[in-house]
Design a protein around this motif. Structure first.
Motif, PDB file in Angstrom:
ATOM      1  N   LYS A 182       5.650  -7.321  -5.599  1.00  0.00           N
ATOM      2  CA  LYS A 182       6.295  -6.233  -6.311  1.00  0.00           C
ATOM      3  C   LYS A 182       7.530  -5.806  -5.534  1.00  0.00           C
ATOM      4  N   ASP A 206      -1.644   2.564 -14.206  1.00  0.00           N
ATOM      5  CA  ASP A 206      -2.568   1.467 -14.512  1.00  0.00           C
ATOM      6  C   ASP A 206      -4.029   1.899 -14.593  1.00  0.00           C
ATOM      7  N   PHE A 263      -8.335 -11.449 -11.292  1.00  0.00           N
ATOM      8  CA  PHE A 263      -7.788 -11.196  -9.953  1.00  0.00           C
ATOM      9  C   PHE A 263      -8.239 -12.286  -8.990  1.00  0.00           C
ATOM     10  N   ARG A 290      -6.834  -7.021   3.090  1.00  0.00           N
ATOM     11  CA  ARG A 290      -7.014  -7.995   2.013  1.00  0.00           C
ATOM     12  C   ARG A 290      -6.321  -9.321   2.332  1.00  0.00           C
ATOM     13  N   HIS A 292       1.028   5.673 -10.242  1.00  0.00           N
ATOM     14  CA  HIS A 292       1.997   4.832  -9.525  1.00  0.00           C
ATOM     15  C   HIS A 292       3.415   5.033 -10.052  1.00  0.00           C
ATOM     16  N   GLY A 335       1.385  -2.924 -14.483  1.00  0.00           N
ATOM     17  CA  GLY A 335       0.752  -3.355 -13.250  1.00  0.00           C
ATOM     18  C   GLY A 335      -0.083  -4.605 -13.477  1.00  0.00           C
ATOM     19  N   ARG A 336      -0.547  -5.181 -12.386  1.00  0.00           N
ATOM     20  CA  ARG A 336      -1.379  -6.382 -12.503  1.00  0.00           C
ATOM     21  C   ARG A 336      -2.601  -6.171 -13.385  1.00  0.00           C
ATOM     22  N   PRO A 337      -3.234  -4.972 -13.350  1.00  0.00           N
ATOM     23  CA  PRO A 337      -4.391  -4.784 -14.249  1.00  0.00           C
ATOM     24  C   PRO A 337      -4.035  -4.987 -15.729  1.00  0.00           C
ATOM     25  N   ARG A 386       8.981  -3.687 -12.140  1.00  0.00           N
ATOM     26  CA  ARG A 386       7.616  -4.055 -12.511  1.00  0.00           C
ATOM     27  C   ARG A 386       7.604  -4.886 -13.794  1.00  0.00           C
ATOM     28  N   ALA A 400      -4.853 -11.894  -7.349  1.00  0.00           N
ATOM     29  CA  ALA A 400      -5.000 -11.187  -6.074  1.00  0.00           C
ATOM     30  C   ALA A 400      -3.787 -11.483  -5.191  1.00  0.00           C
ATOM     31  N   HIS A 457      -9.422   4.551 -11.011  1.00  0.00           N
ATOM     32  CA  HIS A 457      -8.636   3.851 -12.042  1.00  0.00           C
ATOM     33  C   HIS A 457      -9.408   3.813 -13.361  1.00  0.00           C
ATOM     34  N   GLN A 469     -11.824  -8.584 -12.900  1.00  0.00           N
ATOM     35  CA  GLN A 469     -12.037  -9.053 -11.530  1.00  0.00           C
ATOM     36  C   GLN A 469     -11.915 -10.570 -11.433  1.00  0.00           C
ATOM     37  N   ARG A 520       8.703  -8.385 -12.942  1.00  0.00           N
ATOM     38  CA  ARG A 520       7.651  -9.040 -12.168  1.00  0.00           C
ATOM     39  C   ARG A 520       6.487  -9.460 -13.069  1.00  0.00           C
TER      40      ARG A 520
HETATM   41  P1  AMP Z   1       0.111  -3.713  -8.874  1.00  0.00           P
HETATM   42  O1  AMP Z   1       0.570  -2.295  -8.597  1.00  0.00           O
HETATM   43  O2  AMP Z   1       0.687  -4.246 -10.137  1.00  0.00           O
HETATM   44  O3  AMP Z   1       0.303  -4.641  -7.705  1.00  0.00           O
HETATM   45  O4  AMP Z   1      -1.475  -3.617  -9.133  1.00  0.00           O
HETATM   46  C1  AMP Z   1      -2.265  -3.021  -8.156  1.00  0.00           C
HETATM   47  C2  AMP Z   1      -3.615  -2.717  -8.761  1.00  0.00           C
HETATM   48  O5  AMP Z   1      -4.274  -3.933  -9.062  1.00  0.00           O
HETATM   49  C3  AMP Z   1      -4.521  -1.981  -7.810  1.00  0.00           C
HETATM   50  O6  AMP Z   1      -4.378  -0.583  -7.938  1.00  0.00           O
HETATM   51  C4  AMP Z   1      -5.898  -2.432  -8.253  1.00  0.00           C
HETATM   52  O7  AMP Z   1      -6.309  -1.662  -9.375  1.00  0.00           O
HETATM   53  C5  AMP Z   1      -5.672  -3.838  -8.746  1.00  0.00           C
HETATM   54  N1  AMP Z   1      -5.980  -4.881  -7.741  1.00  0.00           N
HETATM   55  C6  AMP Z   1      -5.159  -5.366  -6.779  1.00  0.00           C
HETATM   56  N2  AMP Z   1      -5.758  -6.348  -6.085  1.00  0.00           N
HETATM   57  C7  AMP Z   1      -6.993  -6.497  -6.622  1.00  0.00           C
HETATM   58  C8  AMP Z   1      -8.101  -7.370  -6.341  1.00  0.00           C
HETATM   59  N3  AMP Z   1      -8.050  -8.301  -5.388  1.00  0.00           N
HETATM   60  N4  AMP Z   1      -9.212  -7.223  -7.132  1.00  0.00           N
HETATM   61  C9  AMP Z   1      -9.260  -6.300  -8.105  1.00  0.00           C
HETATM   62  N5  AMP Z   1      -8.264  -5.466  -8.413  1.00  0.00           N
HETATM   63  C10 AMP Z   1      -7.139  -5.556  -7.680  1.00  0.00           C
END
Ligand code: AMP
Ligand code: ZN
Ligand code: FE
Ligand code: FE
Length: 276
Positions: free
Chosen positions: A162, A9, A148, A192, A34, A127-129, A94, A153, A247, A145, A97
């Motif tokens: 995940k 990601d 998120f 967090r 990852h 990934g979430r990004p 993933r 978040a 990243h 951001q 998800r």
């Molecule tokens: P994932 O592996 O899909 O859960 O995504 C994780 C990634 O999302 C992390 O490595 C960060 O780059 C990003 N991330 C997770 N939480 C936040 C947050 N609260 N604010 C900004 N980026 C986040």
């Protein structure tokens, strides 16, 4: 010792990351995308050209009681069958998800299409990004951001946990694949969620499973967290590492924002059974 690229990601390429490391005068770079060992061959080739050392690894997703636990596995044999099978499963899950998060976003009235998320991820584990980038692209938010903060978040309205390994299993998998494991950013995830970071009791159990080090120096750790986890590492006999967790998504490269002394790298290598 902790970088992401377009193989997972991160938004910058392996070539870019290594070139920046060389330009900064670093001796080497840790490659830790990852849930994948795919960048290994390319990283070795590019690093060779630049005269850089590389420590090849992956960042495994583990979880306990809803708290994310990230395990860095260095020096693993990418051909280890058990590791390869688990990485494939993690990547597969993933995809499911991400689809579920897109469905939640749609239900919240955010216009985003799964096809765009897939396209933005390319061959990388989604990934979430990537989901957040698709939302920004659709014009529903101004920045990753913001997406998120409003939706994605941990515990947010469109968040889906995940699939993740039990933390001890992640450490054991790395060890069985000939590698050495380091617990990534222990101050972050638990914190967090309003908790105190990864509990010391869990770190003690991971030491029992073969954990070798603790990533004490991480750009997002507070001074208090650094002090706390440095003490924990000292008490438990863990090696102390630093990693930028680059990243490439911010305004500047984070490569070199935290570094690890070469003696520590040598000690980690000394604990790897795989010689690749
Ligand atoms: P994932 O592996 O899909 O859960 O995504 C994780 C990634 O999302 C992390 O490595 C960060 O780059 C990003 N991330 C997770 N939480 C936040 C947050 N609260 N604010 C900004 N980026 C986040
Ligand atoms: Zn990441
Ligand atoms: Fe992480
Ligand atoms: Fe990371």
């Amino acid at each position: 010792m902790h970088t992401h690229s377009t193989f997972s990601d991160g938004v910058t390429t392996i070539e870019h990351n290594l070139e920046v490391a060389a330009r900064l005068g670093l001796e080497g770079l840790g490659i830790t995308d990852h849930d994948t060992t795919e960048p290994f061959a390319l990283a070795v080739e590019v690093a060779g050209r630049l005269g850089l050392d590389v420590l090849l690894g992956t960042e495994l997703s583990a979880e306990e009681h809803g708290v994310s636990v990230h395990v860095l596995g260095y020096g693993v044999d990418p051909d280890d069958a058990a590791l390869a099978a688990e990485l494939e499963r993690l990547r597969d899950e993933r995809g499911h998800r991400a689809r579920a998060m897109v469905a939640k976003l749609e239900a919240l009235g955010v216009p985003v299409r799964f096809e765009r998320v897939e396209a933005l991820a390319g061959d990388a584990p989604i990934g979430r990004p990537h989901v957040a980038a698709a939302v920004v692209e659709a014009g529903a938010a101004g920045s990753l951001q913001e997406v998120f903060d409003r939706y994605l978040a941990d515990g947010g309205p469109a968040f889906v946990p995940k699939h993740a390994l039990p933390p001890e299993a992640a450490v054991a998998l790395v060890v069985a694949a000939g590698g050495v494991s380091v617990l990534a950013h222990p101050g972050l995830h638990g914190a967090r969620d309003g908790r105190e970071g990864i509990p010391v009791e869990l770190i003690e159990r991971l030491v029992g499973a073969g954990l070798a080090g603790l990533e004490v120096d991480h750009p997002d750790h507070t001074p208090a967290q650094r002090r706390r986890y440095a003490e924990v590492a000292d008490r438990l006999g863990l090696l102390v590492t630093g990693g930028s967790d680059h990243h490439g998504s911010g305004t500047r490269d984070r490569i070199g924002a935290a570094t690890t002394p070469r003696e520590v790298v040598a000690a980690l290598r000394g604990r790897c059974r795989h010689r690749g």
